[in-house]
Design a protein around this motif. Structure first.
Motif, PDB file in Angstrom:
ATOM      1  N   PRO A  16      -1.056  -2.212   2.150  1.00  0.00           N
ATOM      2  CA  PRO A  16      -0.542  -2.143   3.871  1.00  0.00           C
ATOM      3  C   PRO A  16       0.756  -3.283   4.056  1.00  0.00           C
ATOM      4  O   PRO A  16       1.292  -2.691   5.695  1.00  0.00           O
ATOM      5  N   MET A  17       1.722  -3.348   2.689  1.00  0.00           N
ATOM      6  CA  MET A  17       3.207  -3.817   3.091  1.00  0.00           C
ATOM      7  C   MET A  17       3.709  -2.110   3.660  1.00  0.00           C
ATOM      8  O   MET A  17       4.750  -2.137   4.592  1.00  0.00           O
ATOM      9  N   ALA A  18       3.788  -1.903   2.891  1.00  0.00           N
ATOM     10  CA  ALA A  18       4.038  -0.225   2.567  1.00  0.00           C
ATOM     11  C   ALA A  18       3.609   0.713   3.636  1.00  0.00           C
ATOM     12  O   ALA A  18       5.038   0.888   4.515  1.00  0.00           O
ATOM     13  N   GLU A  19       2.064   0.380   4.800  1.00  0.00           N
ATOM     14  CA  GLU A  19       2.277   0.703   5.478  1.00  0.00           C
ATOM     15  C   GLU A  19       2.583   0.571   7.122  1.00  0.00           C
ATOM     16  O   GLU A  19       3.554   1.485   7.909  1.00  0.00           O
ATOM     17  N   VAL A  36       1.591  10.330  10.829  1.00  0.00           N
ATOM     18  CA  VAL A  36       0.971   8.935  10.644  1.00  0.00           C
ATOM     19  C   VAL A  36       0.543   8.355   9.571  1.00  0.00           C
ATOM     20  O   VAL A  36       0.619   9.031   8.793  1.00  0.00           O
ATOM     21  N   VAL A  37       0.632   7.087   9.489  1.00  0.00           N
ATOM     22  CA  VAL A  37       0.460   6.369   8.200  1.00  0.00           C
ATOM     23  C   VAL A  37      -0.826   5.125   8.086  1.00  0.00           C
ATOM     24  O   VAL A  37      -0.916   4.972   9.066  1.00  0.00           O
ATOM     25  N   PRO A  51      -4.693  -7.977   5.681  1.00  0.00           N
ATOM     26  CA  PRO A  51      -3.222  -7.893   4.631  1.00  0.00           C
ATOM     27  C   PRO A  51      -3.174  -9.421   4.294  1.00  0.00           C
ATOM     28  O   PRO A  51      -3.408 -10.615   4.741  1.00  0.00           O
ATOM     29  N   HIS A  52      -3.340  -9.333   3.159  1.00  0.00           N
ATOM     30  CA  HIS A  52      -2.749 -10.967   2.897  1.00  0.00           C
ATOM     31  C   HIS A  52      -1.673 -12.064   3.310  1.00  0.00           C
ATOM     32  O   HIS A  52      -0.663 -11.454   4.007  1.00  0.00           O
ATOM     33  N   GLU A  53      -2.475 -12.860   3.162  1.00  0.00           N
ATOM     34  CA  GLU A  53      -1.033 -13.821   3.971  1.00  0.00           C
ATOM     35  C   GLU A  53       0.280 -13.575   3.352  1.00  0.00           C
ATOM     36  O   GLU A  53       1.477 -13.842   4.208  1.00  0.00           O
ATOM     37  N   GLY A  54       0.670 -13.482   2.191  1.00  0.00           N
ATOM     38  CA  GLY A  54       2.304 -13.101   1.208  1.00  0.00           C
ATOM     39  C   GLY A  54       2.192 -12.225   2.100  1.00  0.00           C
ATOM     40  O   GLY A  54       3.420 -12.520   2.439  1.00  0.00           O
ATOM     41  N   THR A  55       2.022 -11.082   2.180  1.00  0.00           N
ATOM     42  CA  THR A  55       2.357  -9.941   3.569  1.00  0.00           C
ATOM     43  C   THR A  55       2.095  -9.903   4.241  1.00  0.00           C
ATOM     44  O   THR A  55       3.875  -9.864   5.147  1.00  0.00           O
ATOM     45  N   SER A  67      -0.395  -5.406  13.150  1.00  0.00           N
ATOM     46  CA  SER A  67      -1.596  -5.309  13.828  1.00  0.00           C
ATOM     47  C   SER A  67      -2.626  -3.663  14.112  1.00  0.00           C
ATOM     48  O   SER A  67      -2.666  -3.033  14.005  1.00  0.00           O
ATOM     49  N   GLY A  68      -3.831  -4.917  13.904  1.00  0.00           N
ATOM     50  CA  GLY A  68      -5.152  -4.105  13.871  1.00  0.00           C
ATOM     51  C   GLY A  68      -5.234  -3.386  12.004  1.00  0.00           C
ATOM     52  O   GLY A  68      -6.229  -3.023  12.177  1.00  0.00           O
ATOM     53  N   MET A  69      -4.709  -3.810  11.652  1.00  0.00           N
ATOM     54  CA  MET A  69      -4.491  -3.377  10.334  1.00  0.00           C
ATOM     55  C   MET A  69      -5.861  -3.948   8.821  1.00  0.00           C
ATOM     56  O   MET A  69      -5.754  -5.194   9.562  1.00  0.00           O
ATOM     57  N   LYS A  70      -6.519  -3.218   8.840  1.00  0.00           N
ATOM     58  CA  LYS A  70      -7.820  -4.279   8.256  1.00  0.00           C
ATOM     59  C   LYS A  70      -7.689  -3.199   6.707  1.00  0.00           C
ATOM     60  O   LYS A  70      -7.750  -1.765   6.141  1.00  0.00           O
ATOM     61  N   ALA A  71      -8.452  -3.758   5.383  1.00  0.00           N
ATOM     62  CA  ALA A  71      -8.778  -2.575   4.352  1.00  0.00           C
ATOM     63  C   ALA A  71      -9.695  -2.214   3.884  1.00  0.00           C
ATOM     64  O   ALA A  71     -10.469  -2.218   4.948  1.00  0.00           O
TER      65      ALA A  71
END
Length: 161
Positions: A16-19, A36-37, A51-55, A67-71
């Motif tokens: 998710p960081m890369a996304e 699109v990513v 995403p993880h709190e560190g990310t 925003s809106g990112m979910k695993a």
């Protein structure tokens, strides 16, 4: 439309960081209408989580939206939907190549660190275990720049910025 999928283990730290980073770079270059990513994990234990709190902390510090990112977990349809599948480490790459649907893939599978041959590591370290989100961000930011250059060249995209 060119589509990029980043893949790591749980889809809460590296991918998710890369996304988010690549989305920002795409926006900055005026390529949002052409690219699109997304991101996914090979594991299923974090499905639906942000995403993880560190990310999130690193991305917040850099002013990059997640925003809106979910695993989510990798799906067999991803091998036909995405132009590029970018794996964050060798284990992810092996899992992706052996995934159901991989045999009929139309995607180009890339190991992320192959974009950064000058680096001494072969895998993007997993900050879920190392806690080193700064190092991961450094690699991800640099690698996403190289990936975007490669995609623009290979896909003959025109930047507006």
């Amino acid at each position: 439309m060119v589509q990029v999928l980043f893949v790591c283990l749980g889809n809460i730290c590296r991918s998710p960081m890369a996304e988010a980073v690549l989305r920002q770079k795409i926006k900055d270059k005026g390529l949002s209408e052409q690219l699109v990513v997304d991101s996914a994990g090979t594991g299923d234990w974090h499905i639906g989580k942000p995403p993880h709190e560190g990310t999130r902390g690193i991305l917040d510090n850099q002013g990059i939206s997640y925003s809106g990112m979910k695993a989510r977990q990798l799906h067999p349809d991803d091998f036909q939907q995405f132009t590029y599948i970018v794996c964050m480490d060798r284990s992810n790459e092996s899992n992706v190549m052996n995934w159901e649907g991989a045999s009929s893939k139309t995607s180009t599978v890339i190991r992320f660190m192959s974009l950064l041959p000058e680096e001494s590591v072969e895998d993007v370290p997993d900050p879920y275990h190392t806690g080193n989100f700064d190092e991961v961000y450094r690699l991800v930011s640099s690698g996403c720049s190289k990936l975007l250059e490669r995609i623009v060249q290979e896909q003959h995209l025109l930047t507006t910025m």
